[in-house]
Design a protein around this motif. Sequence first.
Motif, PDB file in Angstrom:
ATOM      1  N   THR A 177      23.948  36.630  71.607  1.00  0.00           N
ATOM      2  CA  THR A 177      23.342  35.388  71.127  1.00  0.00           C
ATOM      3  C   THR A 177      21.816  35.493  71.139  1.00  0.00           C
ATOM      4  O   THR A 177      21.136  35.088  70.186  1.00  0.00           O
ATOM      5  CB  THR A 177      23.773  34.202  72.004  1.00  0.00           C
ATOM      6  OG1 THR A 177      25.197  34.100  72.001  1.00  0.00           O
ATOM      7  CG2 THR A 177      23.177  32.903  71.491  1.00  0.00           C
ATOM      8  N   THR A 178      21.287  36.039  72.211  1.00  0.00           N
ATOM      9  CA  THR A 178      19.836  36.205  72.315  1.00  0.00           C
ATOM     10  C   THR A 178      19.325  37.181  71.269  1.00  0.00           C
ATOM     11  O   THR A 178      18.287  36.952  70.634  1.00  0.00           O
ATOM     12  CB  THR A 178      19.465  36.709  73.719  1.00  0.00           C
ATOM     13  OG1 THR A 178      19.959  35.786  74.690  1.00  0.00           O
ATOM     14  CG2 THR A 178      17.963  36.846  73.880  1.00  0.00           C
ATOM     15  N   ALA A 187      24.925  36.760  64.518  1.00  0.00           N
ATOM     16  CA  ALA A 187      25.487  37.118  65.819  1.00  0.00           C
ATOM     17  C   ALA A 187      26.856  37.775  65.668  1.00  0.00           C
ATOM     18  O   ALA A 187      27.214  38.674  66.447  1.00  0.00           O
ATOM     19  CB  ALA A 187      25.599  35.873  66.697  1.00  0.00           C
ATOM     20  N   THR A 245      35.816  36.899  69.214  1.00  0.00           N
ATOM     21  CA  THR A 245      34.425  36.524  69.492  1.00  0.00           C
ATOM     22  C   THR A 245      33.878  37.398  70.604  1.00  0.00           C
ATOM     23  O   THR A 245      34.597  37.734  71.554  1.00  0.00           O
ATOM     24  CB  THR A 245      34.312  35.041  69.903  1.00  0.00           C
ATOM     25  OG1 THR A 245      32.969  34.776  70.349  1.00  0.00           O
ATOM     26  CG2 THR A 245      35.270  34.705  71.028  1.00  0.00           C
ATOM     27  N   ALA A 378      27.484  25.594  72.092  1.00  0.00           N
ATOM     28  CA  ALA A 378      26.851  26.521  73.026  1.00  0.00           C
ATOM     29  C   ALA A 378      27.832  26.963  74.115  1.00  0.00           C
ATOM     30  O   ALA A 378      28.645  26.158  74.587  1.00  0.00           O
ATOM     31  CB  ALA A 378      25.626  25.870  73.658  1.00  0.00           C
ATOM     32  N   THR A 468      20.283  40.743  78.365  1.00  0.00           N
ATOM     33  CA  THR A 468      19.734  39.610  77.616  1.00  0.00           C
ATOM     34  C   THR A 468      18.218  39.702  77.516  1.00  0.00           C
ATOM     35  O   THR A 468      17.628  39.537  76.439  1.00  0.00           O
ATOM     36  CB  THR A 468      20.131  38.285  78.288  1.00  0.00           C
ATOM     37  OG1 THR A 468      21.553  38.172  78.309  1.00  0.00           O
ATOM     38  CG2 THR A 468      19.547  37.103  77.550  1.00  0.00           C
TER      39      THR A 468
END
Length: 559
Positions: A177-178, A187, A245, A378, A468
């Motif tokens: 995500t980052t 993503a 996912t 989120a 991250t």
Amino acid sequence: MYQQPLQPVGGSLALSAACAALPLLTLFVLLGVVRTRAWVAAFGALGVAVVLAWWLWGMPLPQTLLAAGQGATFALFPLVWTFGTAIWIHRLTVHTGHFDTLRQGFARISDDRRVQALVIAFCFGSLLEALAGQGTPVAVTTVMLLALGFTPLRAAAVALVGNTVPAAFGPLGLPITTLAGVTGLPATELGMMAGRQVPVVAVVVPLVLLVVADGRRGVRELWRPALACGGAFAVAQFVTANWLTAALADITAAFAGAGVLLLVVRRGAARRTVAVPVGGGPPERAASGLSERAASGLSEPDAAGPSEPDAPDPAGSRWRAYAPYATIVAVFAVSQVPAVKRLLDAGTLAFSWPGLHVVTASGDPSPLTTFRFAWLAAPGSLLLVAGLITVALLRVPPREAVGLYGRTLFELRWAVLTVVGLLALSFTMNASGQVATLGVWMAGAGGLFAVLAPVLGWLGVALTGSDTSSNSLFGALQVAAAQRAGLDPVLLAAANASGGTLGKMISLQNLTIAAAAVGLTGREGDLFRRMFGPSVLLLALMCVLIGLQATPLLSWMVP
């Protein structure tokens, strides 16, 4: 409107790149040489980046500060929102005593401590990385291994090896995500690409874990169950990242690896009992007494006292121990149902960051100025739903649950401050054009840069302790270099996340946590020397793989 210059220092790309590297150099020196606290290093590097953006790159100071503010906001949501809620869920299991039930269940899988190490450090550690990250897997699994009879140094080393390949997708896809946030790439494609890199290395990680745990004897006697575990883990990680996912890749991989390992062991492939605990020391002197704060990964454990035989757990206690993790899987699975996903995505707000107007060197609008507030979709919001269900299942009084959340955030305050500083640094360097300058200069390596791309991610994680954070620092640089060299941006951006997983073994953050968890504070250097060789060997394998993926030989693997 601010347009990013590529050669602001004397019209020289080399000099400009050298200046653009100063914030990163400041970060590395403060962390690795001066050994300041992580948040001090992050904000020190941020200060250098802000001065360079304003003084050399010519970015107006108000816009520079706005870029830093956007990064800090992104750090709080979704990053802190995600890992803070994940750690809270884990601490609920510790607070209610169900974590001990989990530990006892692992001990019953096999009387061979090397098998137990595979389950705890590799499989359960992956589950913890998926839920929390931030050093929690290392702290928890190290103490569990110590309690099973491993010597302190070996317990720490085994836990560090286990906390590698899960890092690309944990906690709950946050690194991906980052990476998407700082590069502007989808993503989904980034997760798919990482899912075609990390699993290849994941197959051999259990073998490396056996080498660390028991040398050549461990590999000679248990290579079959280790390969079965690694293979199942890799397949599940690949399938989940590509067709479900990335947020669930580590969770499904953890269950698949543990399930196959359990099946192989019970069929007699690894029934040999190791009479003496790996690393020496009689079983009756194994450390025990994991405290709540130690299990949460936020402080040193109470490791005094002999272990006692595990009593049978009531059936109700067993299912409640696993309920939080099953609930998380269920909530995220439901969130991927098309109708539910559309409903969650409908709540996403996307807007240009007020006052921040940036175009790239080519004159195109920068995608980095767009902020997406996915308050329903989120990972942290979905985790909150899972947490509320967990509170009900574990019968935790609401007041206690709220108080525990508050204490968790308070104890994570320095980690929060570090993440805020690093993301503010990343957004400042990206918006001002410092990262683009570095990327254009590094792209001079041409096609060879594909082989070097994982090294950047490895170095970033080694010094920041987080995939991250590494993605936030180097993700945009990888894309800029890829575009300049004519390589696929998705391939190299994902390479940053994939290479970063192998820096976990030698990251200053993880080494410190592992040493503190087993009472070896001050011996981080011993751990570093033990882990450096395996880390470099696995990195070399990743570099070769990604280098081949940039050629016609394996280019079919790029989505």
